[in-house]
Design a protein around this motif. Structure first.
Motif, short mmCIF file in Angstrom:
data_model
loop_
_atom_site.label_atom_id
_atom_site.label_comp_id
_atom_site.label_asym_id
_atom_site.label_seq_id
_atom_site.Cartn_x
_atom_site.Cartn_y
_atom_site.Cartn_z
N ALA A 11 -55.21 93.41 65.88
CA ALA A 11 -56.53 93.76 66.43
C ALA A 11 -56.45 94.82 67.52
N ASP A 12 -55.25 95.19 67.94
CA ASP A 12 -55.09 96.25 68.94
C ASP A 12 -55.71 97.53 68.40
N PRO A 13 -56.57 98.20 69.18
CA PRO A 13 -57.14 99.48 68.72
C PRO A 13 -56.08 100.50 68.29
N PHE A 14 -54.89 100.43 68.88
CA PHE A 14 -53.81 101.31 68.44
C PHE A 14 -53.41 100.98 67.00
N SER A 15 -53.36 99.68 66.65
CA SER A 15 -53.05 99.28 65.28
C SER A 15 -54.18 99.66 64.34
N VAL A 16 -55.39 99.31 64.73
CA VAL A 16 -56.57 99.61 63.91
C VAL A 16 -56.69 101.10 63.67
N GLY A 17 -56.40 101.90 64.70
CA GLY A 17 -56.49 103.35 64.60
C GLY A 17 -55.29 104.00 63.93
N GLY A 18 -54.29 103.21 63.58
CA GLY A 18 -53.13 103.74 62.86
C GLY A 18 -52.22 104.64 63.68
N VAL A 19 -52.17 104.42 65.02
CA VAL A 19 -51.34 105.28 65.86
C VAL A 19 -50.06 104.61 66.35
N CYS A 20 -49.86 103.35 65.97
CA CYS A 20 -48.62 102.68 66.39
C CYS A 20 -48.20 101.65 65.35
N ALA A 21 -46.93 101.31 65.42
CA ALA A 21 -46.37 100.22 64.63
C ALA A 21 -45.84 99.19 65.61
N TYR A 22 -45.94 97.92 65.24
CA TYR A 22 -45.46 96.83 66.09
C TYR A 22 -44.17 96.25 65.55
N ARG A 23 -43.27 95.94 66.45
CA ARG A 23 -42.09 95.12 66.16
C ARG A 23 -42.23 93.89 67.06
N ILE A 24 -42.33 92.72 66.46
CA ILE A 24 -42.55 91.49 67.22
C ILE A 24 -41.28 90.65 67.15
N THR A 25 -40.74 90.34 68.33
CA THR A 25 -39.53 89.54 68.43
C THR A 25 -39.87 88.25 69.16
N GLU A 26 -39.60 87.13 68.53
CA GLU A 26 -39.79 85.83 69.17
C GLU A 26 -38.47 85.39 69.78
N PHE A 27 -38.54 84.82 70.98
CA PHE A 27 -37.33 84.30 71.61
C PHE A 27 -37.66 83.06 72.42
N HIS A 28 -36.65 82.28 72.73
CA HIS A 28 -36.81 81.07 73.52
C HIS A 28 -36.43 81.40 74.97
N ALA A 29 -37.41 81.41 75.85
CA ALA A 29 -37.20 81.72 77.26
C ALA A 29 -36.67 80.47 77.97
N THR A 30 -35.37 80.27 77.91
CA THR A 30 -34.76 79.08 78.50
C THR A 30 -34.49 79.24 79.99
N LYS A 31 -34.50 80.47 80.47
CA LYS A 31 -34.30 80.75 81.89
C LYS A 31 -35.28 81.84 82.28
N THR A 32 -35.98 81.63 83.41
CA THR A 32 -36.99 82.59 83.87
C THR A 32 -36.97 82.69 85.38
N ALA A 33 -37.67 83.70 85.89
CA ALA A 33 -37.98 83.76 87.31
C ALA A 33 -38.89 82.57 87.63
N ALA A 34 -38.91 82.17 88.88
CA ALA A 34 -39.71 81.01 89.28
C ALA A 34 -41.17 81.15 88.87
N GLU A 35 -41.71 82.36 88.96
CA GLU A 35 -43.12 82.58 88.63
C GLU A 35 -43.42 82.35 87.14
N LEU A 36 -42.41 82.44 86.31
CA LEU A 36 -42.59 82.24 84.88
C LEU A 36 -42.13 80.85 84.42
N ALA A 37 -41.83 79.98 85.36
CA ALA A 37 -41.36 78.64 85.01
C ALA A 37 -42.27 77.91 84.03
N PRO A 38 -43.60 78.06 84.11
CA PRO A 38 -44.44 77.36 83.13
C PRO A 38 -44.18 77.78 81.68
#
Length: 99
Positions: A65-92
């Motif tokens: 749904a990104d206007p960049f995708s809809v407009g055909g000006v970019c391609a996405y590479r989506i990488t899923e990962f398990h955030a097992t360690k984070t900065a304190a602010e990202l603890a949730p």
């Protein structure tokens, strides 16, 4: 958690023509609590978004749904990962490794 890497597939002038709509789309995803960080790559040939709180199918739908995708000006590479360690602010957003 997901890393969304955008790579421009059109000249930057065409990207810039959609930039305001792209920023509105980003703002909506931040308001929804899905996006945690985003920005341009250097050199400016795309961008990166850090996202969490949704599954793979939903993040693919959001990226499509990104206007960049809809407009055909970019391609996405989506990488899923398990955030097992984070900065304190990202603890949730920390995750346990799957069994």
């Amino acid at each position: 958690m997901f890393v969304l890497e955008l790579s421009y597939t059109a000249p930057v002038e065409q990207v810039d023509a959609l930039l305001d709509a792209h920023i509105e789309w980003l703002d909506a995803q931040y308001a929804a609590g899905v996006f945690l960080a985003s920005g341009r790559k250097n050199p400016r040939d795309g961008g990166v978004i850090l996202a969490a709180g949704v599954g793979r199918a939903e993040i693919e739908k959001i990226a499509a749904a990104d206007p960049f995708s809809v407009g055909g000006v970019c391609a996405y590479r989506i990488t899923e990962f398990h955030a097992t360690k984070t900065a304190a602010e990202l603890a949730p957003f920390r995750e346990e490794l799957p069994a």
